[in-house]
Design a protein around this motif. Structure first.
Motif, PDB file in Angstrom:
ATOM      1  N   ASN A 140       0.818  -1.211   0.000  1.00 34.34           N
ATOM      2  CA  ASN A 140       0.000   0.000   0.000  1.00 34.34           C
ATOM      3  C   ASN A 140       0.855   1.265   0.000  1.00 34.34           C
ATOM      4  O   ASN A 140       0.507   2.250  -0.638  1.00 34.34           O
ATOM      5  CB  ASN A 140      -0.944  -0.006   1.208  1.00 34.34           C
ATOM      6  CG  ASN A 140      -1.941   1.124   1.171  1.00 34.34           C
ATOM      7  OD1 ASN A 140      -2.511   1.426   0.130  1.00 34.34           O
ATOM      8  ND2 ASN A 140      -2.154   1.740   2.314  1.00 34.34           N
ATOM      9  N   HIS A 141       1.960   1.242   0.707  1.00 34.20           N
ATOM     10  CA  HIS A 141       2.838   2.411   0.795  1.00 34.20           C
ATOM     11  C   HIS A 141       3.926   2.427  -0.265  1.00 34.20           C
ATOM     12  O   HIS A 141       4.763   3.322  -0.292  1.00 34.20           O
ATOM     13  CB  HIS A 141       3.456   2.491   2.195  1.00 34.20           C
ATOM     14  CG  HIS A 141       2.466   2.897   3.227  1.00 34.20           C
ATOM     15  ND1 HIS A 141       1.697   1.984   3.899  1.00 34.20           N
ATOM     16  CD2 HIS A 141       2.099   4.111   3.667  1.00 34.20           C
ATOM     17  CE1 HIS A 141       0.904   2.632   4.728  1.00 34.20           C
ATOM     18  NE2 HIS A 141       1.116   3.915   4.611  1.00 34.20           N
ATOM     19  N   LYS A 142       3.931   1.425  -1.129  1.00 38.76           N
ATOM     20  CA  LYS A 142       4.894   1.338  -2.237  1.00 38.76           C
ATOM     21  C   LYS A 142       6.345   1.427  -1.747  1.00 38.76           C
ATOM     22  O   LYS A 142       7.169   2.100  -2.344  1.00 38.76           O
ATOM     23  CB  LYS A 142       4.601   2.412  -3.286  1.00 38.76           C
ATOM     24  CG  LYS A 142       3.230   2.251  -3.895  1.00 38.76           C
ATOM     25  CD  LYS A 142       2.936   3.327  -4.901  1.00 38.76           C
ATOM     26  CE  LYS A 142       1.580   3.073  -5.504  1.00 38.76           C
ATOM     27  NZ  LYS A 142       0.630   4.092  -5.309  1.00 38.76           N
ATOM     28  N   CYS A 143       6.600   0.728  -0.653  1.00 39.60           N
ATOM     29  CA  CYS A 143       7.948   0.683  -0.096  1.00 39.60           C
ATOM     30  C   CYS A 143       8.459  -0.754  -0.127  1.00 39.60           C
ATOM     31  O   CYS A 143       7.682  -1.705  -0.119  1.00 39.60           O
ATOM     32  CB  CYS A 143       7.947   1.185   1.344  1.00 39.60           C
ATOM     33  SG  CYS A 143       7.643   2.961   1.495  1.00 39.60           S
ATOM     34  N   GLY A 144       9.779  -0.899  -0.140  1.00 40.41           N
ATOM     35  CA  GLY A 144      10.390  -2.217  -0.221  1.00 40.41           C
ATOM     36  C   GLY A 144      10.323  -2.990   1.084  1.00 40.41           C
ATOM     37  O   GLY A 144      10.321  -2.414   2.164  1.00 40.41           O
ATOM     38  N   TYR A 145      10.278  -4.306   0.940  1.00 39.40           N
ATOM     39  CA  TYR A 145      10.308  -5.213   2.076  1.00 39.40           C
ATOM     40  C   TYR A 145      10.797  -6.562   1.564  1.00 39.40           C
ATOM     41  O   TYR A 145      10.802  -6.813   0.358  1.00 39.40           O
ATOM     42  CB  TYR A 145       8.928  -5.366   2.728  1.00 39.40           C
ATOM     43  CG  TYR A 145       7.926  -6.087   1.858  1.00 39.40           C
ATOM     44  CD1 TYR A 145       7.653  -7.430   2.054  1.00 39.40           C
ATOM     45  CD2 TYR A 145       7.281  -5.431   0.812  1.00 39.40           C
ATOM     46  CE1 TYR A 145       6.754  -8.102   1.236  1.00 39.40           C
ATOM     47  CE2 TYR A 145       6.380  -6.085   0.004  1.00 39.40           C
ATOM     48  CZ  TYR A 145       6.116  -7.421   0.220  1.00 39.40           C
ATOM     49  OH  TYR A 145       5.224  -8.085  -0.593  1.00 39.40           O
ATOM     50  N   GLY A 146      11.213  -7.435   2.472  1.00 39.03           N
ATOM     51  CA  GLY A 146      11.654  -8.744   2.017  1.00 39.03           C
ATOM     52  C   GLY A 146      12.261  -9.574   3.120  1.00 39.03           C
ATOM     53  O   GLY A 146      12.279  -9.186   4.285  1.00 39.03           O
ATOM     54  N   VAL A 147      12.763 -10.723   2.698  1.00 34.87           N
ATOM     55  CA  VAL A 147      13.415 -11.652   3.610  1.00 34.87           C
ATOM     56  C   VAL A 147      14.527 -12.359   2.847  1.00 34.87           C
ATOM     57  O   VAL A 147      14.415 -12.582   1.640  1.00 34.87           O
ATOM     58  CB  VAL A 147      12.422 -12.687   4.193  1.00 34.87           C
ATOM     59  CG1 VAL A 147      11.808 -13.543   3.103  1.00 34.87           C
ATOM     60  CG2 VAL A 147      13.081 -13.557   5.255  1.00 34.87           C
ATOM     61  N   LYS A 148      15.590 -12.679   3.566  1.00 35.01           N
ATOM     62  CA  LYS A 148      16.720 -13.381   2.972  1.00 35.01           C
ATOM     63  C   LYS A 148      17.310 -14.328   4.003  1.00 35.01           C
ATOM     64  O   LYS A 148      17.455 -13.972   5.177  1.00 35.01           O
ATOM     65  CB  LYS A 148      17.796 -12.354   2.630  1.00 35.01           C
ATOM     66  CG  LYS A 148      18.327 -12.385   1.260  1.00 35.01           C
ATOM     67  CD  LYS A 148      19.384 -11.299   1.148  1.00 35.01           C
ATOM     68  CE  LYS A 148      19.926 -11.269  -0.247  1.00 35.01           C
ATOM     69  NZ  LYS A 148      20.905 -10.239  -0.437  1.00 35.01           N
ATOM     70  N   ASN A 149      17.636 -15.514   3.549  1.00 36.03           N
ATOM     71  CA  ASN A 149      18.445 -16.400   4.380  1.00 36.03           C
ATOM     72  C   ASN A 149      19.883 -15.900   4.289  1.00 36.03           C
ATOM     73  O   ASN A 149      20.370 -15.618   3.201  1.00 36.03           O
ATOM     74  CB  ASN A 149      18.356 -17.840   3.874  1.00 36.03           C
ATOM     75  CG  ASN A 149      17.000 -18.455   4.137  1.00 36.03           C
ATOM     76  OD1 ASN A 149      16.394 -18.228   5.169  1.00 36.03           O
ATOM     77  ND2 ASN A 149      16.521 -19.245   3.193  1.00 36.03           N
ATOM     78  N   VAL A 150      20.520 -15.739   5.429  1.00 35.35           N
ATOM     79  CA  VAL A 150      21.899 -15.266   5.472  1.00 35.35           C
ATOM     80  C   VAL A 150      22.705 -16.217   6.354  1.00 35.35           C
ATOM     81  O   VAL A 150      22.143 -17.107   6.999  1.00 35.35           O
ATOM     82  CB  VAL A 150      21.991 -13.815   6.010  1.00 35.35           C
ATOM     83  CG1 VAL A 150      21.316 -12.844   5.068  1.00 35.35           C
ATOM     84  CG2 VAL A 150      21.392 -13.702   7.404  1.00 35.35           C
ATOM     85  N   LYS A 151      24.002 -16.010   6.395  1.00 30.54           N
ATOM     86  CA  LYS A 151      24.858 -16.874   7.209  1.00 30.54           C
ATOM     87  C   LYS A 151      24.365 -16.871   8.657  1.00 30.54           C
ATOM     88  O   LYS A 151      24.201 -15.805   9.256  1.00 30.54           O
ATOM     89  CB  LYS A 151      26.306 -16.376   7.138  1.00 30.54           C
ATOM     90  CG  LYS A 151      27.263 -17.261   7.881  1.00 30.54           C
ATOM     91  CD  LYS A 151      28.681 -16.765   7.756  1.00 30.54           C
ATOM     92  CE  LYS A 151      29.607 -17.667   8.536  1.00 30.54           C
ATOM     93  NZ  LYS A 151      30.975 -17.204   8.488  1.00 30.54           N
ATOM     94  N   ASN A 152      24.097 -18.042   9.177  1.00 33.87           N
ATOM     95  CA  ASN A 152      23.684 -18.254  10.569  1.00 33.87           C
ATOM     96  C   ASN A 152      22.285 -17.753  10.919  1.00 33.87           C
ATOM     97  O   ASN A 152      21.948 -17.655  12.091  1.00 33.87           O
ATOM     98  CB  ASN A 152      24.683 -17.646  11.555  1.00 33.87           C
ATOM     99  CG  ASN A 152      26.046 -18.248  11.431  1.00 33.87           C
ATOM    100  OD1 ASN A 152      26.176 -19.441  11.171  1.00 33.87           O
ATOM    101  ND2 ASN A 152      27.075 -17.447  11.590  1.00 33.87           N
ATOM    102  N   GLY A 153      21.466 -17.380   9.914  1.00 35.49           N
ATOM    103  CA  GLY A 153      20.135 -16.911  10.283  1.00 35.49           C
ATOM    104  C   GLY A 153      19.295 -16.401   9.143  1.00 35.49           C
ATOM    105  O   GLY A 153      19.507 -16.740   7.979  1.00 35.49           O
ATOM    106  N   VAL A 154      18.360 -15.549   9.531  1.00 39.95           N
ATOM    107  CA  VAL A 154      17.385 -14.987   8.597  1.00 39.95           C
ATOM    108  C   VAL A 154      17.320 -13.481   8.841  1.00 39.95           C
ATOM    109  O   VAL A 154      17.406 -13.017   9.977  1.00 39.95           O
ATOM    110  CB  VAL A 154      15.988 -15.618   8.827  1.00 39.95           C
ATOM    111  CG1 VAL A 154      14.940 -14.996   7.922  1.00 39.95           C
ATOM    112  CG2 VAL A 154      16.040 -17.129   8.616  1.00 39.95           C
ATOM    113  N   CYS A 155      17.169 -12.716   7.749  1.00 37.96           N
ATOM    114  CA  CYS A 155      17.099 -11.267   7.851  1.00 37.96           C
ATOM    115  C   CYS A 155      15.861 -10.752   7.115  1.00 37.96           C
ATOM    116  O   CYS A 155      15.726 -10.946   5.910  1.00 37.96           O
ATOM    117  CB  CYS A 155      18.357 -10.638   7.260  1.00 37.96           C
ATOM    118  SG  CYS A 155      18.427  -8.852   7.492  1.00 37.96           S
ATOM    119  N   PHE A 156      14.962 -10.112   7.857  1.00 38.00           N
ATOM    120  CA  PHE A 156      13.788  -9.458   7.280  1.00 38.00           C
ATOM    121  C   PHE A 156      14.090  -7.974   7.134  1.00 38.00           C
ATOM    122  O   PHE A 156      14.768  -7.389   7.985  1.00 38.00           O
ATOM    123  CB  PHE A 156      12.576  -9.642   8.194  1.00 38.00           C
ATOM    124  CG  PHE A 156      11.943 -10.994   8.082  1.00 38.00           C
ATOM    125  CD1 PHE A 156      10.886 -11.200   7.211  1.00 38.00           C
ATOM    126  CD2 PHE A 156      12.404 -12.061   8.838  1.00 38.00           C
ATOM    127  CE1 PHE A 156      10.289 -12.446   7.099  1.00 38.00           C
ATOM    128  CE2 PHE A 156      11.824 -13.312   8.736  1.00 38.00           C
ATOM    129  CZ  PHE A 156      10.753 -13.506   7.862  1.00 38.00           C
TER     130      PHE A 156
END
Length: 136
Positions: A108-124
């Motif tokens: 709705n706000h036309k802004c970026g978001y996401g998720v990535k698997n990274v070394k030793n964890g997860v980053c949102f």
């Protein structure tokens, strides 16, 4: 919950950052990400929150140590009621709505978001505009 689970919480956010956003919506997004991180934390039990300047916006990252999200689930976690980790049951008051709420707000706000698997964890991640001219 952070204290109960003996989690190391690290916030690395420049206090000079000023963003143009709906504070309630940003709080909702952050609360969903943090709740998710607490629920899925493992290994060293670290949650790290950072904010960086990415031009017209600030990118907020919520990282937690733990197992990666399986590739088959990573695209689906934004759907209502989807649960990648079937071991988390509803009696924990988790219904699979938090990330779909994030998706709705960010779309709705036309802004970026996401998720990535990274070394030793997860980053949102999510972004918030620096100025009202970038905010629809």
């Amino acid at each position: 919950k952070i204290e109960e689970k003996n989690i190391q919480y690290i916030a690395d956010i420049n206090t000079d950052f000023t963003a143009y956003s709906d504070a309630i919506m940003v709080q909702n997004i952050f609360t969903n990400y943090l709740s998710n991180a607490i629920s899925h934390i493992d290994y060293d039990k670290i949650i790290r929150v950072t904010a960086t300047d990415v031009g017209t916006a600030y990118r907020i990252r919520v990282f937690n140590t733990g197992k990666p999200i399986p590739g088959t689930d990573i695209e689906n976690i934004w759907q209502s009621f989807y649960r990648a980790d079937k071991s988390h049951v509803r009696n924990e008051n988790r219904f699979g709505l938090g990330l779909s709420i994030v998706k709705g707000i960010m779309t709705n706000h036309k802004c970026g978001y996401g998720v990535k698997n990274v070394k030793n964890g997860v980053c949102f991640t999510f972004e918030t505009a620096k100025d009202s001219k970038y905010y629809d």
